[in-house]
Write an enzyme that holds these catalytic residues in place. Structure first.
Site, short mmCIF file in Angstrom:
data_model
loop_
_atom_site.label_atom_id
_atom_site.label_comp_id
_atom_site.label_asym_id
_atom_site.label_seq_id
_atom_site.Cartn_x
_atom_site.Cartn_y
_atom_site.Cartn_z
N HIS A 125 9.78 27.79 -69.92
CA HIS A 125 10.90 27.87 -68.98
C HIS A 125 12.25 27.97 -69.70
O HIS A 125 13.27 27.64 -69.13
CB HIS A 125 10.88 26.68 -68.01
CG HIS A 125 9.70 26.73 -67.07
ND1 HIS A 125 9.30 25.68 -66.29
CD2 HIS A 125 8.83 27.74 -66.79
CE1 HIS A 125 8.24 26.03 -65.58
NE2 HIS A 125 7.94 27.26 -65.86
N CYS A 133 25.70 35.91 -71.67
CA CYS A 133 26.61 36.48 -70.68
C CYS A 133 25.82 37.40 -69.75
O CYS A 133 25.10 38.29 -70.22
CB CYS A 133 27.70 37.27 -71.40
SG CYS A 133 28.68 38.27 -70.26
N GLY A 199 2.62 14.65 -68.01
CA GLY A 199 3.85 14.60 -67.22
C GLY A 199 4.18 15.85 -66.45
O GLY A 199 5.33 16.27 -66.42
P1 NAD Z 1 7.62 17.63 -61.99
O1 NAD Z 1 8.93 16.96 -61.79
O2 NAD Z 1 7.11 18.52 -60.93
O3 NAD Z 1 6.49 16.53 -62.23
C1 NAD Z 1 6.67 15.51 -63.17
C2 NAD Z 1 5.41 14.66 -63.13
O4 NAD Z 1 5.51 13.74 -64.21
C3 NAD Z 1 5.28 13.83 -61.84
O5 NAD Z 1 3.99 14.09 -61.29
C4 NAD Z 1 5.41 12.37 -62.31
O6 NAD Z 1 4.49 11.51 -61.68
C5 NAD Z 1 5.08 12.46 -63.77
N1 NAD Z 1 5.79 11.49 -64.60
C6 NAD Z 1 7.09 11.05 -64.47
N2 NAD Z 1 7.40 10.20 -65.46
C7 NAD Z 1 6.29 10.10 -66.25
C8 NAD Z 1 5.98 9.39 -67.45
N3 NAD Z 1 6.88 8.58 -68.02
N4 NAD Z 1 4.76 9.54 -68.00
C9 NAD Z 1 3.82 10.34 -67.41
N5 NAD Z 1 4.04 11.04 -66.27
C10 NAD Z 1 5.27 10.93 -65.70
O7 NAD Z 1 7.69 18.37 -63.39
P2 NAD Z 1 7.09 19.76 -63.85
O8 NAD Z 1 5.66 19.84 -63.47
O9 NAD Z 1 7.46 19.90 -65.28
O10 NAD Z 1 7.90 20.84 -63.02
C11 NAD Z 1 9.31 20.75 -62.86
C12 NAD Z 1 10.11 21.93 -63.35
O11 NAD Z 1 11.42 21.48 -63.60
C13 NAD Z 1 9.63 22.53 -64.63
O12 NAD Z 1 9.71 23.88 -64.45
C14 NAD Z 1 10.65 22.09 -65.69
O13 NAD Z 1 11.02 23.21 -66.45
C15 NAD Z 1 11.87 21.69 -64.92
N6 NAD Z 1 12.50 20.42 -65.39
C16 NAD Z 1 12.61 20.18 -66.72
C17 NAD Z 1 13.17 18.99 -67.16
C18 NAD Z 1 13.27 18.75 -68.65
O14 NAD Z 1 13.38 19.69 -69.42
N7 NAD Z 1 13.22 17.50 -69.09
C19 NAD Z 1 13.62 18.03 -66.25
C20 NAD Z 1 13.48 18.31 -64.89
C21 NAD Z 1 12.92 19.50 -64.46
#
Ligand code: NAD
Length: 257
Positions: A125, A133, A199
């Site tokens: 992602h 730009c 996660g």
């Molecule tokens: P999501 O938010 O859909 O799911 C996160 C999952 O992680 C949840 O099911 C939750 O129960 C679990 N979780 C939370 N804390 C945890 C921990 N400490 N240990 C284990 N599990 C844990 O995330 P996704 O599936 O990655 O999809 C979200 C989208 O948003 C992705 O496309 C991502 O690129 C983007 N995003 C990225 C970030 C980042 O870069 N840190 C942050 C937010 C969203």
């Protein structure tokens, strides 16, 4: 009782990792919550408050109102730049250095796997390090600098050459994944005999198809996630716990066996 079950699952996970010849790790936003970056779907996650991320974090939302996008993304950006890898990120580095893990496919844009010292990372992602730009597409900028300036003066980041709006090099909802990176991630998912998913709610396609590719090719699946996912029934081991505690436990189990 719960503790015993978890201990047993950690044992099975360590055995699967030891036996596998090609292990791939697949991480989502839950990998980074222990470093202080909120995910999208955990209850009360900061990113759900006030705005719908699917609206502001979409390419349509960005084109319609870059101001709204920047006003939302600045908090995530500030947290991502300040964040440090946690013991789970370091455990993955250990697993890779010990030859247990071949590659890391991540949906995260925060760069924490790189910061921890992992290699062979596929950022499906995109990433927050650079911006491009959207008018001249010629120049890339350091996103941290442009966001810090935006926080200071409230002006939407613009290209210093053509004054076009800068977009961080993250894949927004409605945008295509980087073709080459996604193809490589598909290839290694097909070829692996073990995928460790950490996660991720596995609700964001097409990234969420990668575990299916692994499974279809007889790969085993380990899921480490706080909450249940729709893929739990397909997995060989499911551990509903925190990445920062479980991954170091798996590493020490491997070292002690
Ligand atoms: P999501 O938010 O859909 O799911 C996160 C999952 O992680 C949840 O099911 C939750 O129960 C679990 N979780 C939370 N804390 C945890 C921990 N400490 N240990 C284990 N599990 C844990 O995330 P996704 O599936 O990655 O999809 C979200 C989208 O948003 C992705 O496309 C991502 O690129 C983007 N995003 C990225 C970030 C980042 O870069 N840190 C942050 C937010 C969203």
């Amino acid at each position: 009782m719960m503790q015993n079950l978890e201990t047993k699952q950690i044992d099975i996970a360590a055995t699967l990792i030891k036996k596998a010849s090609r292990t791939v790790v697949f991480t989502g936003a839950g990998m980074s919550t222990d470093s202080g970056i909120p995910d999208f779907r955990s209850p009360d996650s900061g990113l759900w408050e006030k705005v719908d991320p699917f609206e502001v974090a979409s390419i349509y939302g960005f084109r319609k109102s870059p101001a709204k996008f920047y006003s939302w993304v600045k908090d995530l950006a500030v947290k991502a730049y300040a964040a440090e890898p946690h013991p789970g990120h370091h455990a993955l580095v250990d697993l890779q250095r010990q030859g247990y893990v071949e590659a890391i496919i991540t949906q995260n844009i925060d760069g924490l796997h790189t910061k921890a010292g992992s290699t062979n990372i596929y950022e499906l992602h995109g990433e927050m390090r650079t911006s491009t730009c959207i008018s001249c597409f010629k120049t890339t900028f350091n996103t941290q600098e442009t966001v810090e300036k935006y926080i200071e003066d409230g002006e939407i980041p613009r290209c210093r050459h053509c004054n076009g709006i800068l977009k961080p090099n993250v894949i927004l909802f409605g945008e295509q994944l980087p073709v080459q990176v996604f193809q490589q991630a598909q290839e290694i998912s097909r070829a692996c005999d073990l995928m460790i998913i950490i996660g991720s709610s596995l609700e964001v396609a097409p990234a969420s198809n990668l575990p299916l590719l692994a499974k279809r090719n007889q790969g085993k699946l380990i899921i480490i996630n706080l909450e249940p996912t729709d893929f739990d029934s397909l997995a060989d081991v499911v551990i509903h716990s925190r990445a920062a505690t479980i991954l170091p436990e798996i590493v020490s189990r491997l070292e002690n066996n």
